[in-house]
Design an enzyme around this catalytic site. Structure first.
Site, short mmCIF file in Angstrom:
data_model
loop_
_atom_site.label_atom_id
_atom_site.label_comp_id
_atom_site.label_asym_id
_atom_site.label_seq_id
_atom_site.Cartn_x
_atom_site.Cartn_y
_atom_site.Cartn_z
N THR A 143 0.83 -1.22 0.00
CA THR A 143 0.00 0.00 0.00
C THR A 143 0.86 1.27 0.00
O THR A 143 0.72 2.14 -0.86
CB THR A 143 -0.91 0.00 1.25
OG1 THR A 143 -1.65 -1.23 1.26
CG2 THR A 143 -1.87 1.18 1.25
N GLY A 150 -3.48 5.39 4.60
CA GLY A 150 -3.73 5.35 3.16
C GLY A 150 -2.44 5.49 2.38
O GLY A 150 -1.43 5.97 2.89
N GLU A 156 8.50 9.89 9.99
CA GLU A 156 7.31 10.76 10.01
C GLU A 156 6.02 9.99 9.74
O GLU A 156 4.98 10.27 10.33
CB GLU A 156 7.49 11.88 8.97
CG GLU A 156 6.36 12.87 8.91
CD GLU A 156 6.19 13.67 10.20
OE1 GLU A 156 7.05 14.48 10.50
OE2 GLU A 156 5.19 13.45 10.90
N LYS A 162 5.37 1.77 12.78
CA LYS A 162 5.15 2.19 14.18
C LYS A 162 5.31 1.04 15.15
O LYS A 162 5.77 1.23 16.27
CB LYS A 162 3.77 2.81 14.35
CG LYS A 162 2.72 1.80 14.14
CD LYS A 162 1.35 2.21 13.99
CE LYS A 162 0.59 1.05 13.41
NZ LYS A 162 0.16 1.16 12.07
N LYS A 222 1.39 4.65 18.99
CA LYS A 222 1.63 5.96 18.38
C LYS A 222 1.78 7.04 19.45
O LYS A 222 2.61 7.94 19.33
CB LYS A 222 0.49 6.31 17.42
CG LYS A 222 0.43 5.38 16.22
CD LYS A 222 -0.87 5.61 15.46
CE LYS A 222 -0.98 4.72 14.25
NZ LYS A 222 -2.34 4.73 13.70
#
Ligand SMILES: NC(=O)c1ccc[n+]([C@@H]2O[C@H](COP(=O)([O-])OP(=O)(O)OC[C@H]3O[C@@H](n4cnc5c(N)ncnc54)[C@H](OP(=O)(O)O)[C@@H]3O)[C@@H](O)[C@H]2O)c1
Length: 423
Positions: free
Chosen positions: A16, A303, A130, A106, A206
């Site tokens: 993805t 996404g 990031e 993450k 996160k």
């Protein structure tokens, strides 16, 4: 006219986010060259399955040999494989070879971020991550540089797009939790195994990453108090709305009493709260700094292209030598066990709505005042009657004692729900 400097990307993983990165580099190559003077290209791309269709990806670049990516003259290794292994070994090999690394992983950062960052510092190479939190929203960059002159008071966010999508569909379409989860899975937001999302662990990972940057040290994942959203029913979402609140999964870290308290929990937010209007799979973070006051970041938290946008920003930053080495101090950030008082929404499934009197007395005996109470009769024989309360402010310890007392009364016909009302 100045000539562009060539910068070569070795890409690990073309799913993805990886495919999004290839698409974005191809689409905006000229723009990036104009803005930064950097001409980006790919050396090799690691995949598992060479036969899989990958529109827009040059098949000649694909390989199933990690070394053909890591040791092939690239300037930066981009890890978009995901999971702990082999992603960790790939990154370690890249760092050992003194390659800059960019990752969106993450789970790996929450488990091993400190060791990997340290290794990058000792190898004098850059380590960008990031995309690992809130994908397209540049929140890590904001904490590391834009807000570097602030002492951070608190971070409050919607960090898991799947939970937010589910809660939005429950509120807007009157869809039960399981149907909303199925829809999220169908749209590709939720994993086939949704445990990490709906039980709060993804948001906790996160939050830990953001808090370590905000408070400059190490924080154990176990110090995050985690509550999932599985027990939230349509009834709760509807009751919240009638009271003027939206139910959201909130990740909150706050510096108080010399330490940070961290939690991920469902909460009722007043409709006017900026996080209450965050819809669908979007993410948002509200940051409070001592100089800047309140700031609000909002956007797509997952996404293909939003995540690729964040990965690309790390690559271009590193290529343009725009940043100093990212460091996180080895010190442990003190963790406060602050038990702050909150109003609570409580729902108890009961056999007889008349249980409301006994439950009110039990709460009051524990020192929990009741602001509002309602008894709801079952409409059909398969439904359950409910009693609901909005309490006055109370601490978690007091609430725990009161709930355990209510549980011993022999009135409950299932699990209760207790949610914070956030002001
Ligand atoms: N998806 C998002 O919206 C999003 C947002 C933010 C961060 N992230 C993070 O970005 C990372 C990538 O996520 P994704 O959604 O792009 O994953 P994905 O779609 O599952 O893609 C993973 C890619 O890695 C390859 N791969 C997996 N295991 C491999 C192995 N052992 N050896 C070689 N190649 C392997 C796969 O190859 P094949 O294609 O041949 O199977 C695939 O190309 C994860 O860390 C994720 O947490 C994702």
């Amino acid at each position: 006219m100045s000539t562009a400097r060539h910068y070569k990307i070795g890409l690990l993983g073309c799913g993805t986010v990886g495919q999004g990165l290839v698409e974005l580099v191809n689409r905006n190559r000229g723009l990036i060259r104009e803005r930064s003077g950097i001409e980006l290209s790919f050396t090799k791309i690691l995949v598992r399955d060479l036969a899989k269709k990958r529109p827009g990806v040059d098949r000649n670049l694909l390989t199933i040999q990690p070394d053909h990516v890591i040791n092939n003259g690239c300037d930066v290794v981009v890890e978009l494989v995901g999971g702990l292994e082999p992603a960790r070994s790939f990154i370690q090999r890249a760092l050992s070879g003194r390659k800059h690394v960019v990752t969106a992983n993450k789970a790996l950062l929450a488990a091993d971020g400190f060791a990997l960052l340290n290794k990058a510092v000792s190898q004098r190479v850059q380590f960008g991550f990031e995309a690992s939190v809130c994908a397209g929203i540049p929140i890590i960059r904001a904490l590391q540089s834009g807000l570097v002159g602030n002492s951070i008071r608190s971070l409050t966010g919607i960090l898991n797009g799947t939970c937010n999508y589910i809660l939005t569909r429950m509120a807007d379409a009157g869809m039960p939790f399981v149907d909303a989860l199925r829809e999220a899975q169908g749209k590709g937001f939720a994993e086939a195994d949704p445990t990490l999302d709906v039980d709060g662990y993804d948001a906790a990972q996160k939050l830990k990453i953001l808090a370590e940057i905000a408070w400059g040290g190490r924080i154990a994942l176990e110090t995050v108090q985690i509550e999932g959203i599985r027990n939230i029913t349509l009834d709760d979402v509807d009751s919240a709305r009638k009271l003027g609140y939206a139910v959201k999964q909130v990740a909150h870290a706050e510096f108080n009493d010399g330490g940070v308290s961290l939690s991920v929990h469902p909460a009722l937010l007043p409709m006017a709260h900026p996080l209450a209007s965050v819809r669908d799979e979007n993410n948002a973070v509200q940051v409070k700094g001592d100089a800047v006051g309140e700031m609000f970041f909002h956007g797509k938290g997952a996404g293909s292209l939003p995540s690729a946008s964040a990965v690309l920003s790390d690559i271009v930053d590193i290529a343009s030598h725009k940043r100093s080495l990212t460091r996180i101090s080895a010190r442990a950030v003190p963790v406060a066990g602050a038990d702050l008082p909150y109003q609570r929404y409580l729902r108890f499934p009961v056999g007889e709505p008349s249980a409301i009197g006994k439950i009110t007395s039990a709460l009051e005996r524990q020192g929990i005042g009741v602001d509002r109470a309602a008894a709801i009769w079952a409409k059909t024989s398969s439904e359950q009657s409910q009693v609901k309360f909005v309490t006055q402010s109370c601490q978690a310890d007091t609430l725990r004692a009161a709930l355990s007392m209510v549980s011993t009364l022999g009135l409950l016909q299932g699990d209760y729900v207790a949610l914070r009302l956030a002001a």
